[in-house]
Design a protein around this motif. Structure first.
Motif, PDB file in Angstrom:
ATOM      1  N   LEU A 177     -14.988   9.466  -3.930  1.00 41.67           N
ATOM      2  CA  LEU A 177     -15.395   8.923  -5.233  1.00 41.67           C
ATOM      3  C   LEU A 177     -15.748  10.030  -6.216  1.00 41.67           C
ATOM      4  CD1 LEU A 177     -15.958   6.372  -6.926  1.00 41.67           C
ATOM      5  CD2 LEU A 177     -18.316   6.473  -6.118  1.00 41.67           C
ATOM      6  N   SER A 178     -16.486  11.040  -5.758  1.00 40.83           N
ATOM      7  CA  SER A 178     -16.975  12.064  -6.690  1.00 40.83           C
ATOM      8  C   SER A 178     -15.853  12.925  -7.272  1.00 40.83           C
ATOM      9  CB  SER A 178     -18.024  12.946  -6.009  1.00 40.83           C
ATOM     10  OG  SER A 178     -17.530  13.463  -4.802  1.00 40.83           O
ATOM     11  N   GLU A 179     -14.671  12.849  -6.679  1.00 37.23           N
ATOM     12  CA  GLU A 179     -13.535  13.566  -7.283  1.00 37.23           C
ATOM     13  C   GLU A 179     -13.067  12.885  -8.552  1.00 37.23           C
ATOM     14  OE1 GLU A 179     -10.622  13.814  -4.201  1.00 37.23           O
ATOM     15  OE2 GLU A 179     -11.600  15.526  -3.236  1.00 37.23           O
ATOM     16  N   ARG A 180     -13.584  11.697  -8.808  1.00 40.47           N
ATOM     17  CA  ARG A 180     -13.183  10.943  -9.991  1.00 40.47           C
ATOM     18  C   ARG A 180     -14.208  11.045 -11.119  1.00 40.47           C
ATOM     19  NH1 ARG A 180     -10.441   9.555  -5.975  1.00 40.47           N
ATOM     20  NH2 ARG A 180      -8.465   8.464  -6.122  1.00 40.47           N
ATOM     21  N   LEU A 181     -15.196  11.921 -10.967  1.00 40.01           N
ATOM     22  CA  LEU A 181     -16.160  12.124 -12.056  1.00 40.01           C
ATOM     23  C   LEU A 181     -15.393  12.538 -13.308  1.00 40.01           C
ATOM     24  CD1 LEU A 181     -19.159  13.941 -10.340  1.00 40.01           C
ATOM     25  CD2 LEU A 181     -19.189  11.703 -11.436  1.00 40.01           C
ATOM     26  N   GLY A 182     -15.819  12.019 -14.462  1.00 41.27           N
ATOM     27  CA  GLY A 182     -15.096  12.288 -15.703  1.00 41.27           C
ATOM     28  C   GLY A 182     -14.164  11.152 -16.069  1.00 41.27           C
ATOM     29  N   LYS A 183     -14.011  10.201 -15.149  1.00 43.29           N
ATOM     30  CA  LYS A 183     -13.166   9.035 -15.413  1.00 43.29           C
ATOM     31  C   LYS A 183     -13.942   7.756 -15.143  1.00 43.29           C
ATOM     32  CE  LYS A 183      -8.878  11.324 -14.156  1.00 43.29           C
ATOM     33  NZ  LYS A 183      -7.932  11.579 -13.071  1.00 43.29           N
ATOM     34  N   TRP A 184     -13.526   6.700 -15.796  1.00 41.61           N
ATOM     35  CA  TRP A 184     -14.067   5.370 -15.471  1.00 41.61           C
ATOM     36  C   TRP A 184     -13.422   4.908 -14.181  1.00 41.61           C
ATOM     37  CZ3 TRP A 184     -17.815   2.767 -18.263  1.00 41.61           C
ATOM     38  CH2 TRP A 184     -18.150   3.314 -19.513  1.00 41.61           C
ATOM     39  N   VAL A 185     -14.221   4.323 -13.308  1.00 39.33           N
ATOM     40  CA  VAL A 185     -13.710   3.838 -12.020  1.00 39.33           C
ATOM     41  C   VAL A 185     -14.112   2.374 -11.829  1.00 39.33           C
ATOM     42  CG1 VAL A 185     -13.813   4.071  -9.502  1.00 39.33           C
ATOM     43  CG2 VAL A 185     -13.810   6.119 -10.935  1.00 39.33           C
ATOM     44  N   MET A 186     -13.158   1.562 -11.414  1.00 31.96           N
ATOM     45  CA  MET A 186     -13.452   0.184 -11.044  1.00 31.96           C
ATOM     46  C   MET A 186     -13.332   0.098  -9.529  1.00 31.96           C
ATOM     47  SD  MET A 186     -14.237  -2.729 -12.362  1.00 31.96           S
ATOM     48  CE  MET A 186     -13.659  -2.686 -14.063  1.00 31.96           C
ATOM     49  N   LEU A 187     -14.465  -0.119  -8.872  1.00 33.65           N
ATOM     50  CA  LEU A 187     -14.493  -0.194  -7.414  1.00 33.65           C
ATOM     51  C   LEU A 187     -14.585  -1.663  -7.019  1.00 33.65           C
ATOM     52  CD1 LEU A 187     -14.776   1.472  -4.746  1.00 33.65           C
ATOM     53  CD2 LEU A 187     -17.230   1.423  -5.127  1.00 33.65           C
ATOM     54  N   CYS A 188     -13.567  -2.152  -6.328  1.00 31.41           N
ATOM     55  CA  CYS A 188     -13.503  -3.588  -6.026  1.00 31.41           C
ATOM     56  C   CYS A 188     -13.494  -3.834  -4.524  1.00 31.41           C
ATOM     57  CB  CYS A 188     -12.237  -4.196  -6.621  1.00 31.41           C
ATOM     58  SG  CYS A 188     -12.286  -4.290  -8.399  1.00 31.41           S
ATOM     59  N   PHE A 189     -14.510  -4.512  -4.034  1.00 33.12           N
ATOM     60  CA  PHE A 189     -14.557  -4.928  -2.627  1.00 33.12           C
ATOM     61  C   PHE A 189     -14.000  -6.342  -2.520  1.00 33.12           C
ATOM     62  CE2 PHE A 189     -17.833  -1.711  -2.973  1.00 33.12           C
ATOM     63  CZ  PHE A 189     -17.773  -1.027  -1.779  1.00 33.12           C
ATOM     64  N   TYR A 190     -13.332  -6.629  -1.415  1.00 35.33           N
ATOM     65  CA  TYR A 190     -12.844  -7.990  -1.176  1.00 35.33           C
ATOM     66  C   TYR A 190     -12.818  -8.228   0.322  1.00 35.33           C
ATOM     67  CZ  TYR A 190      -8.451  -5.636  -0.135  1.00 35.33           C
ATOM     68  OH  TYR A 190      -7.509  -4.817   0.408  1.00 35.33           O
ATOM     69  N   PRO A 191     -12.868  -9.513   0.737  1.00 37.65           N
ATOM     70  CA  PRO A 191     -13.056  -9.805   2.170  1.00 37.65           C
ATOM     71  C   PRO A 191     -11.931  -9.333   3.078  1.00 37.65           C
ATOM     72  CG  PRO A 191     -13.646 -11.716   0.842  1.00 37.65           C
ATOM     73  CD  PRO A 191     -12.980 -10.734  -0.089  1.00 37.65           C
ATOM     74  N   GLY A 192     -10.686  -9.475   2.663  1.00 36.67           N
ATOM     75  CA  GLY A 192      -9.668  -9.013   3.600  1.00 36.67           C
ATOM     76  C   GLY A 192      -8.253  -9.184   3.106  1.00 36.67           C
ATOM     77  N   ASP A 193      -7.382  -8.328   3.630  1.00 31.77           N
ATOM     78  CA  ASP A 193      -5.954  -8.441   3.354  1.00 31.77           C
ATOM     79  C   ASP A 193      -5.450  -9.769   3.915  1.00 31.77           C
ATOM     80  OD1 ASP A 193      -6.322  -5.910   2.447  1.00 31.77           O
ATOM     81  OD2 ASP A 193      -5.110  -4.916   3.972  1.00 31.77           O
ATOM     82  N   PHE A 194      -4.417 -10.278   3.355  1.00 26.66           N
ATOM     83  CA  PHE A 194      -3.765 -11.518   3.807  1.00 26.66           C
ATOM     84  C   PHE A 194      -4.704 -12.722   3.766  1.00 26.66           C
ATOM     85  CE2 PHE A 194      -1.222  -8.205   5.942  1.00 26.66           C
ATOM     86  CZ  PHE A 194       0.025  -8.526   5.445  1.00 26.66           C
ATOM     87  N   THR A 195      -5.735 -12.664   2.931  1.00 24.36           N
ATOM     88  CA  THR A 195      -6.522 -13.883   2.710  1.00 24.36           C
ATOM     89  C   THR A 195      -6.031 -14.496   1.401  1.00 24.36           C
ATOM     90  OG1 THR A 195      -8.286 -12.649   1.651  1.00 24.36           O
ATOM     91  CG2 THR A 195      -8.527 -13.090   4.000  1.00 24.36           C
ATOM     92  N   PHE A 196      -6.711 -15.524   0.928  1.00 21.53           N
ATOM     93  CA  PHE A 196      -6.021 -16.381  -0.031  1.00 21.53           C
ATOM     94  C   PHE A 196      -6.440 -16.291  -1.488  1.00 21.53           C
ATOM     95  CE2 PHE A 196      -6.224 -18.307   4.190  1.00 21.53           C
ATOM     96  CZ  PHE A 196      -4.882 -18.195   4.511  1.00 21.53           C
ATOM     97  N   VAL A 197      -7.685 -15.906  -1.768  1.00 22.90           N
ATOM     98  CA  VAL A 197      -8.108 -15.957  -3.174  1.00 22.90           C
ATOM     99  C   VAL A 197      -7.699 -14.680  -3.899  1.00 22.90           C
ATOM    100  CG1 VAL A 197     -10.060 -16.213  -4.728  1.00 22.90           C
ATOM    101  CG2 VAL A 197     -10.035 -17.434  -2.574  1.00 22.90           C
TER     102      VAL A 197
END
Lengths: 141, 82
Positions: free
Chosen positions: B62-82
């Motif tokens: 993550l810290s290699e991206r300092l100087g940029k806006w970062v959107m960090l998105c967690f989600y429950p799992g691959d191959f799920t439905f929503v």
């Protein structure tokens, strides 16, 4: 859209990077032309999810959480939802635009409720105290 | 970004910048040591973790991206439905 705003996206789940690869190849690349353009991060042990308060110990997964991090590494916004409801992308974009505007004005302007690009901002300062009603109407939202 | 060598261990990331654990106390380190809770207005917990990107396996910090806006998105799992 987020790329246009200069935002780097990272997605995180407890799946391995190998599963990410297969999901991208077998399903997502059929919904998104060229496949997923951002890194898909593996958090098998949930260390990242715990650090961000989104790891569900019982389910062994990360619940939906979205964190907007500014160029100084500070979290400016977060949204966390339980699993059955998805996020609204347009709201994410609106928040990015609002926080980028705040940063561009070095905090001199604030974004009232419902602000969108082009709408009125508030010039923060002593003169505004008690006078918001003069310059901004809730119906402007 | 350099491609990452692949092993057989379960792939996972690690939070960076936590308090170092004093060596003489390693026997009973409480789990909470790795808890760096995210708050708005506070620094985002740094991490380094394996990732898949454009056909390659890489390491993301993550810290290699300092100087940029970062959107960090967690989600429950691959191959799920929503």
């Amino acid at each position: 859209m987020l790329q246009k705003l200069g935002v780097e996206v990272l997605s995180v789940s407890t799946d391995s990077q190998f599963v990410h690869k297969m999901w991208n190849e077998s399903e997502l690349s059929k919904m998104v032309e060229g496949g997923i353009p951002f890194p898909m991060v593996a958090d098998g042990a949930g260390h990242l999810g715990r650090a961000y308060g989104v790891y569900d110990e019982n389910g062994g997964v990360n619940i939906r959480g979205r964190f907007l991090i500014d160029p100084d590494g500070i979290i400016q916004a977060m949204e966390v939802l339980t699993p059955p409801v998805g996020r609204k992308f347009e709201e994410t974009v609106r928040q990015v635009q609002a926080f980028q505007h705040v940063r561009a004005t070095k905090g001199a302007e604030a974004m009232p409720a419902g602000w969108e690009p082009g709408k009125k901002t508030l010039k923060v300062g002593p003169d505004l105290v008690g006078k918001v009603w003069e310059v901004w109407n809730p119906r402007d939202r | 970004m350099a491609e990452k060598a692949i092993g057989c261990a379960r792939p996972t990331g690690a939070v960076l910048g936590g308090k170092p654990v004093p060596e003489e106390k390693t026997e009973s380190v409480p789990e909470e040591k790795e808890m760096t809770t995210a708050k708005v207005g506070s620094p985002a917990p740094d991490f380094e973790a394996p990732a898949y990107h454009n056909g390659k396996f890489i390491s993301v910090k993550l810290s290699e991206r300092l100087g940029k806006w970062v959107m960090l998105c967690f989600y429950p799992g691959d191959f799920t439905f929503v």
